[in-house]
Design a protein around this motif. Structure first.
Motif, PDB file in Angstrom:
ATOM      1  N   PHE A 109      -1.800   4.175  -0.408  1.00  0.00           N
ATOM      2  CA  PHE A 109      -1.952   5.148   0.676  1.00  0.00           C
ATOM      3  C   PHE A 109      -2.438   6.506   0.152  1.00  0.00           C
ATOM      4  O   PHE A 109      -1.887   7.042  -0.812  1.00  0.00           O
ATOM      5  CB  PHE A 109      -0.609   5.322   1.399  1.00  0.00           C
ATOM      6  N   ASP A 142       0.089   4.766  10.604  1.00  0.00           N
ATOM      7  CA  ASP A 142      -1.357   4.631  10.369  1.00  0.00           C
ATOM      8  C   ASP A 142      -1.827   3.224  10.784  1.00  0.00           C
ATOM      9  O   ASP A 142      -1.479   2.242  10.145  1.00  0.00           O
ATOM     10  CB  ASP A 142      -1.624   4.888   8.879  1.00  0.00           C
ATOM     11  N   HIS A 196      -6.797  12.650   1.652  1.00  0.00           N
ATOM     12  CA  HIS A 196      -7.061  11.216   1.750  1.00  0.00           C
ATOM     13  C   HIS A 196      -8.060  10.878   0.635  1.00  0.00           C
ATOM     14  O   HIS A 196      -8.672  11.780   0.085  1.00  0.00           O
ATOM     15  CB  HIS A 196      -7.706  10.953   3.118  1.00  0.00           C
ATOM     16  N   ARG A 208       2.100   2.395   2.668  1.00  0.00           N
ATOM     17  CA  ARG A 208       1.466   3.043   3.814  1.00  0.00           C
ATOM     18  C   ARG A 208       2.485   3.302   4.908  1.00  0.00           C
ATOM     19  O   ARG A 208       3.262   2.412   5.254  1.00  0.00           O
ATOM     20  CB  ARG A 208       0.376   2.108   4.345  1.00  0.00           C
ATOM     21  N   LYS A 218       0.817  -1.222   0.000  1.00  0.00           N
ATOM     22  CA  LYS A 218       0.000   0.000   0.000  1.00  0.00           C
ATOM     23  C   LYS A 218       0.853   1.277   0.000  1.00  0.00           C
ATOM     24  O   LYS A 218       0.318   2.371  -0.117  1.00  0.00           O
ATOM     25  CB  LYS A 218      -0.887   0.035   1.252  1.00  0.00           C
TER      26      LYS A 218
END
Ligand code: TXA
Ligand code: MG
Length: 329
Positions: A136, A51, A221, A47, A45
């Motif tokens: 992400f 998170d 986001h 990421r 991801k």
């Protein structure tokens, strides 16, 4: 690559990740006991580790094996809203790794309603962690095709049709008797409030949420692959000039999320949503993805007065954060 439920369970047992359908959005699942698979989620991801991931459980009994406190509020809300789009954030125990919670003392728990997600949980006999199956900061996927495109076919997927709800679960922090909505979703604050009042369970709404309590909250986001603009008021004839100006002023990255900045905007397309909030939520992400593949340069969303209601808030929250800029005329 499409896989069956049994193949997905076998993959989870082998420290692999697999994309699965849920009633909210598609998730990227990994066994909570596999550090290797959990790390793959962050890697695939792109990421950041700050998170935290939501842990998916078969039922409230399984949820209780992962927490150090199970207050009456959690018992009552899980009984009423699970399986369903509500994530409860509660004190974790030692079975939950710091990788899942980003080092926090609380873990997000949710029992999904999609029959395939539940079947996996039953067959796997273990909880799995699953963030939305997207890169992400970008738009969440609501069908298998979205996931396939997002990860260029590199992640195995179970095709469970289109997600019925279409936006992510409501995330509710339970801190003693104090509650806070960390992310709005289809289950509204008023639904939670009405339920607890009917059951005469005491609670209050927390009036301040620290960044530490909600680390996954970024300014940007859910962003589509081309710029989206939030317009309030009338669409004036000089809109395209304003959009170009706004775009130039934007940074190219905020909190690890890339802001897409084409050199020149000439063609605009408007996002049209159905008048009912739940229907708008259901199609929102699919529309953003479809419009990102068109030959327009950007998407505009025109806020309407009738959207000023609690049911629209979860949809508007997504659109606010997915927008590169907001324009008031
Ligand atoms: O509907 C959903 O919740 C979907 C499906 C797949 O279940 N999952 C999902 O996960 O949306 P994800 O990772 O995209 O969003 C999880 C968000 C985090 O960004 C954070 O805001 C919040 O949930 N969260 C998770 N664990 C938390 C924790 N321990 N404390 C505070 N917030 C947490
Ligand atoms: Mg997500």
């Amino acid at each position: 690559m499409l896989v069956t439920t049994d193949q997905a369970v076998a993959l989870l047992r082998k420290n692999e990740i697999v994309a699965i359908p849920t009633e909210t959005v598609y998730g990227l699942a990994a066994s909570i006991t596999s550090e290797v698979a959990l790390k793959k989620i962050f890697e695939v991801k792109k990421r950041p580790f700050f998170d935290p991931l939501i842990v998916h459980v078969e039922n409230s009994k399984q949820a209780q094996t992962l927490t150090s406190e199970w207050p009456q509020i959690a018992e009552s809300l899980s009984e009423n809203f699970w399986p369903g789009p509500l994530t409860l954030v509660l004190k974790k125990n030692e079975l939950i790794s710091n990788l899942i919670t980003a080092g926090l003392e609380r873990v997000g728990l949710r029992c999904p309603q999609h029959p395939i997600a539940l079947e996996i949980l039953r067959k796997f006999k273990n909880p799995f962690a699953a963030p939305s199956a997207n890169l992400f900061g970008r738009t969440s996927p609501t069908c298998a095709h979205h996931v396939e495109v997002e990860f260029s076919g590199l992640v195995p997927i179970i095709d469970g049709g289109s997600s019925q709800i279409g936006i992510e679960s409501t995330v509710l922090l339970i801190d003693g008797n104090e509650l806070a909505i960390l992310r709005p979703g289809q289950i509204l604050a008023e639904d939670i409030q009405n339920h607890l009042r009917n059951k005469s369970i005491p609670f209050t709404w927390k009036n301040k949420i620290s960044k530490n309590e909600s680390p996954g909250h970024m300014k940007y986001h859910y962003m589509p692959a081309k710029p989206l603009f939030w317009i309030e008021g009338s669409i004036a004839s000089d809109l395209i000039i304003k959009l170009n100006q706004k775009l130039k002023e934007l940074p190219s990255e905020v909190e690890g999320v890339t802001i897409i900045k084409p050199s020149q905007l000439t063609q605009i397309e408007e996002l049209i949503l159905p008048p009912l909030a739940r229907e708008a939520a259901r199609i929102l992400y699919a529309e953003l993805r479809r419009m990102s593949e068109n030959n327009s340069d950007c998407i505009v969303f025109q806020y309407q007065e009738y959207m000023n209601s609690s049911e629209w808030e979860p949809v508007l929250e997504r659109l606010r954060k997915a927008s590169s800029a907001h324009i008031k005329n």
